[in-house]
Write a protein that holds these residues in place. Structure first.
Motif, PDB file in Angstrom:
ATOM      1  N   ARG A  45      33.455  23.759 -37.009  1.00  0.00           N
ATOM      2  CA  ARG A  45      32.593  23.680 -38.192  1.00  0.00           C
ATOM      3  C   ARG A  45      31.248  23.051 -37.812  1.00  0.00           C
ATOM      4  N   LEU A  46      30.158  23.662 -38.243  1.00  0.00           N
ATOM      5  CA  LEU A  46      28.828  23.154 -37.885  1.00  0.00           C
ATOM      6  C   LEU A  46      28.081  22.735 -39.140  1.00  0.00           C
ATOM      7  N   ASP A  47      27.299  21.653 -39.038  1.00  0.00           N
ATOM      8  CA  ASP A  47      26.484  21.273 -40.192  1.00  0.00           C
ATOM      9  C   ASP A  47      25.000  21.200 -39.831  1.00  0.00           C
ATOM     10  N   ALA A  48      24.664  21.738 -38.648  1.00  0.00           N
ATOM     11  CA  ALA A  48      23.249  21.787 -38.243  1.00  0.00           C
ATOM     12  C   ALA A  48      23.031  22.993 -37.339  1.00  0.00           C
ATOM     13  N   CYS A  49      21.809  23.501 -37.332  1.00  0.00           N
ATOM     14  CA  CYS A  49      21.407  24.552 -36.401  1.00  0.00           C
ATOM     15  C   CYS A  49      20.523  23.909 -35.340  1.00  0.00           C
ATOM     16  N   THR A  50      20.349  24.600 -34.211  1.00  0.00           N
ATOM     17  CA  THR A  50      19.510  24.040 -33.156  1.00  0.00           C
ATOM     18  C   THR A  50      18.596  25.118 -32.583  1.00  0.00           C
ATOM     19  N   PHE A  51      17.368  24.714 -32.272  1.00  0.00           N
ATOM     20  CA  PHE A  51      16.519  25.650 -31.518  1.00  0.00           C
ATOM     21  C   PHE A  51      16.100  25.034 -30.193  1.00  0.00           C
ATOM     22  N   LEU A  52      15.875  25.893 -29.216  1.00  0.00           N
ATOM     23  CA  LEU A  52      15.618  25.468 -27.837  1.00  0.00           C
ATOM     24  C   LEU A  52      14.184  24.993 -27.674  1.00  0.00           C
ATOM     25  N   LEU A  53      14.035  23.781 -27.157  1.00  0.00           N
ATOM     26  CA  LEU A  53      12.699  23.285 -26.821  1.00  0.00           C
ATOM     27  C   LEU A  53      12.394  23.619 -25.368  1.00  0.00           C
ATOM     28  N   SER A  54      13.398  23.430 -24.506  1.00  0.00           N
ATOM     29  CA  SER A  54      13.244  23.810 -23.098  1.00  0.00           C
ATOM     30  C   SER A  54      14.603  24.170 -22.526  1.00  0.00           C
ATOM     31  N   GLY A  55      14.595  25.012 -21.503  1.00  0.00           N
ATOM     32  CA  GLY A  55      15.834  25.424 -20.844  1.00  0.00           C
ATOM     33  C   GLY A  55      16.320  26.777 -21.322  1.00  0.00           C
ATOM     34  N   PHE A  56      17.461  27.192 -20.773  1.00  0.00           N
ATOM     35  CA  PHE A  56      18.059  28.484 -21.120  1.00  0.00           C
ATOM     36  C   PHE A  56      19.459  28.273 -21.670  1.00  0.00           C
ATOM     37  N   ALA A  57      19.781  29.028 -22.717  1.00  0.00           N
ATOM     38  CA  ALA A  57      21.124  28.979 -23.287  1.00  0.00           C
ATOM     39  C   ALA A  57      21.574  30.403 -23.543  1.00  0.00           C
ATOM     40  N   CYS A  58      22.850  30.566 -23.855  1.00  0.00           N
ATOM     41  CA  CYS A  58      23.337  31.914 -24.141  1.00  0.00           C
ATOM     42  C   CYS A  58      24.432  31.872 -25.195  1.00  0.00           C
ATOM     43  N   ARG A  59      24.676  33.029 -25.797  1.00  0.00           N
ATOM     44  CA  ARG A  59      25.840  33.238 -26.645  1.00  0.00           C
ATOM     45  C   ARG A  59      26.874  33.919 -25.764  1.00  0.00           C
ATOM     46  N   ALA A  60      28.106  33.452 -25.802  1.00  0.00           N
ATOM     47  CA  ALA A  60      29.117  34.036 -24.928  1.00  0.00           C
ATOM     48  C   ALA A  60      30.468  34.081 -25.610  1.00  0.00           C
ATOM     49  N   PRO A  76      13.122  29.410 -24.458  1.00  0.00           N
ATOM     50  CA  PRO A  76      12.531  28.332 -25.246  1.00  0.00           C
ATOM     51  C   PRO A  76      11.833  28.843 -26.513  1.00  0.00           C
ATOM     52  N   GLY A  77      12.069  28.139 -27.628  1.00  0.00           N
ATOM     53  CA  GLY A  77      11.513  28.548 -28.913  1.00  0.00           C
ATOM     54  C   GLY A  77      12.533  29.227 -29.807  1.00  0.00           C
ATOM     55  N   ASP A  78      13.618  29.744 -29.216  1.00  0.00           N
ATOM     56  CA  ASP A  78      14.641  30.467 -29.994  1.00  0.00           C
ATOM     57  C   ASP A  78      15.578  29.505 -30.738  1.00  0.00           C
ATOM     58  N   TYR A  79      15.899  29.858 -31.987  1.00  0.00           N
ATOM     59  CA  TYR A  79      17.074  29.277 -32.629  1.00  0.00           C
ATOM     60  C   TYR A  79      18.283  29.890 -31.930  1.00  0.00           C
ATOM     61  N   VAL A  80      19.228  29.057 -31.469  1.00  0.00           N
ATOM     62  CA  VAL A  80      20.399  29.623 -30.775  1.00  0.00           C
ATOM     63  C   VAL A  80      21.540  29.923 -31.745  1.00  0.00           C
ATOM     64  N   ASP A  81      21.494  29.313 -32.926  1.00  0.00           N
ATOM     65  CA  ASP A  81      22.622  29.457 -33.854  1.00  0.00           C
ATOM     66  C   ASP A  81      22.163  29.381 -35.312  1.00  0.00           C
ATOM     67  N   LEU A  82      21.055  30.041 -35.610  1.00  0.00           N
ATOM     68  CA  LEU A  82      20.560  30.017 -36.993  1.00  0.00           C
ATOM     69  C   LEU A  82      21.593  30.645 -37.938  1.00  0.00           C
ATOM     70  N   HIS A  83      22.354  31.604 -37.417  1.00  0.00           N
ATOM     71  CA  HIS A  83      23.371  32.266 -38.243  1.00  0.00           C
ATOM     72  C   HIS A  83      24.485  31.317 -38.672  1.00  0.00           C
ATOM     73  N   SER A  84      24.598  30.143 -38.024  1.00  0.00           N
ATOM     74  CA  SER A  84      25.647  29.186 -38.453  1.00  0.00           C
ATOM     75  C   SER A  84      25.335  28.590 -39.825  1.00  0.00           C
ATOM     76  N   PHE A  85      24.064  28.732 -40.268  1.00  0.00           N
ATOM     77  CA  PHE A  85      23.703  28.205 -41.594  1.00  0.00           C
ATOM     78  C   PHE A  85      24.522  28.903 -42.679  1.00  0.00           C
ATOM     79  N   THR A  86      24.658  30.221 -42.592  1.00  0.00           N
ATOM     80  CA  THR A  86      25.477  30.921 -43.600  1.00  0.00           C
ATOM     81  C   THR A  86      26.922  31.100 -43.142  1.00  0.00           C
ATOM     82  N   LEU A  87      27.149  31.208 -41.818  1.00  0.00           N
ATOM     83  CA  LEU A  87      28.521  31.462 -41.348  1.00  0.00           C
ATOM     84  C   LEU A  87      29.385  30.198 -41.344  1.00  0.00           C
TER      85      LEU A  87
END
Lengths: 243, 84
Positions: A45-60, A76-87
């Protein structure tokens, strides 16, 4: 701090000073996640979203025996899990591929944006639609493109996405960007194996299109690489227009 | 866990592995090499030419040669009776 996030949004629409202030106010803090650690665990369960300031991340997504498919890379600059706001939880992991610094935005702050700023809400809606478009393009690659076309296509995509946030360098005729990925991780993006990735990189190198060494991609012949990949950046929706 | 390096040799030339991968044993590393070869063969089959003349050499961190896995040993070929 959030400049790359703003650059990515402003590539596709205007962001007013009021909206920029709301984005800055929505960030409750920052988080550092070391390479190979999870940013978000699947089904938690998530209660926050995060966006990348620096570095690389992935969905897997992983199979029980450890086989892994990376479904999108985040720059960098991408929200990695903005969809968790509704999901509320994600059915996939979000993994740091390098040491990452992330901005944390509580779901409550996003709710406030959706209630008070309809245009910014649409801009963020666009961002999740864009992620879906990237997933569809990767599906096409995994299902239909050959190994070398698939790899060329990924490097073309990243050149555009990194360019939007000012992370592509010109080196004479060539363009270059950092990509802190191992060959094994690249294999997990491309549905290949490490040695197959190594051989495919060799093929691109021999055709003088591209080199990938020590975490740096150098594209010697961008038009040639795009032709080999059949790359058309239209799926990245690069027009700047009201959303 | 030990680090193993997988160097590829085939008709196109050779591709040295400068990164390596961790595996619990040489046997596990051998299985990785088999998976690698099968991935390459499947790509080649889609392109219409399967080259079974290659091999993968597995080396340790000091560059010592530990094992060789040949492409032809990574797959079982079922050919029609009387075929080559």
């Amino acid at each position: 701090m959030i400049e790359r996030h703003l650059m990515k949004l402003r590539a596709r629409d205007e962001i007013s000073p009021e909206e920029e202030a709301a984005i800055r106010a929505s960030v409750s803090g920052t988080r550092r996640v070391p390479a190979d650690q999870l940013v978000a665990r699947a089904y938690e369960r998530l209660d926050a979203c995060t966006f990348l300031l620096s570095g690389f991340a992935c969905r897997a997504k992983d199979l029980e025996d450890g086989r892994r498919q990376i479904t999108e890379l985040h720059t960098p600059g991408d929200y990695v899990d903005l969809h968790s706001f509704t999901l509320k939880y994600l059915e996939h992991n979000v993994l740091a591929l390098s040491d990452c610094e992330l901005a944390v935005v509580p779901h409550a702050a996003l709710r406030k944006i959706t209630e008070q700023l309809p245009h910014l809400t649409r801009v963020y809606w666009f961002a999740t639609c864009l992620d879906a478009a990237i997933h569809r393009e990767w599906e096409l690659s995994l299902g239909r493109r050959s190994a070398v076309e698939r790899m060329a296509h990924l490097f073309c995509e990243l050149q555009v996405r990194m360019g939007l946030v000012d992370l592509v360098d010109r080196e004479g005729e060539a363009v270059a960007y950092q990509l802190s990925l191992t060959q094994a991780e690249l294999a997990e993006c491309l549905g290949l194996t490490s040695v197959h990735v190594n051989r495919t990189l060799m093929q691109l190198r021999e055709e003088r299109l591209l080199e990938f060494r020590s975490g740096r991609v150098t594209i010697h012949d961008l038009p040639g690489l795009r032709a080999m990949a059949g790359f058309d950046p239209a799926y990245l929706y690069l027009d700047r227009e009201p959303r | 866990m030990a680090r193993f390096y997988f160097h590829l040799f085939n008709g196109l030339g050779s591709a040295r592995d400068e990164e390596g991968r961790e595996a619990p044993s040489l046997e596990a590393a051998r299985s990785c090499a088999v998976e690698d070869i099968r991935s390459i063969i499947s790509g080649d089959a889609r392109a219409g030419v399967v080259d079974l003349a290659g091999w993968v050499e597995i080396a340790d961190e000091r560059g010592r040669h530990l094992a060789t896995v040949r492409f032809e040993d990574a797959v079982e070929l079922k050919l029609p009776k009387g075929g080559a």
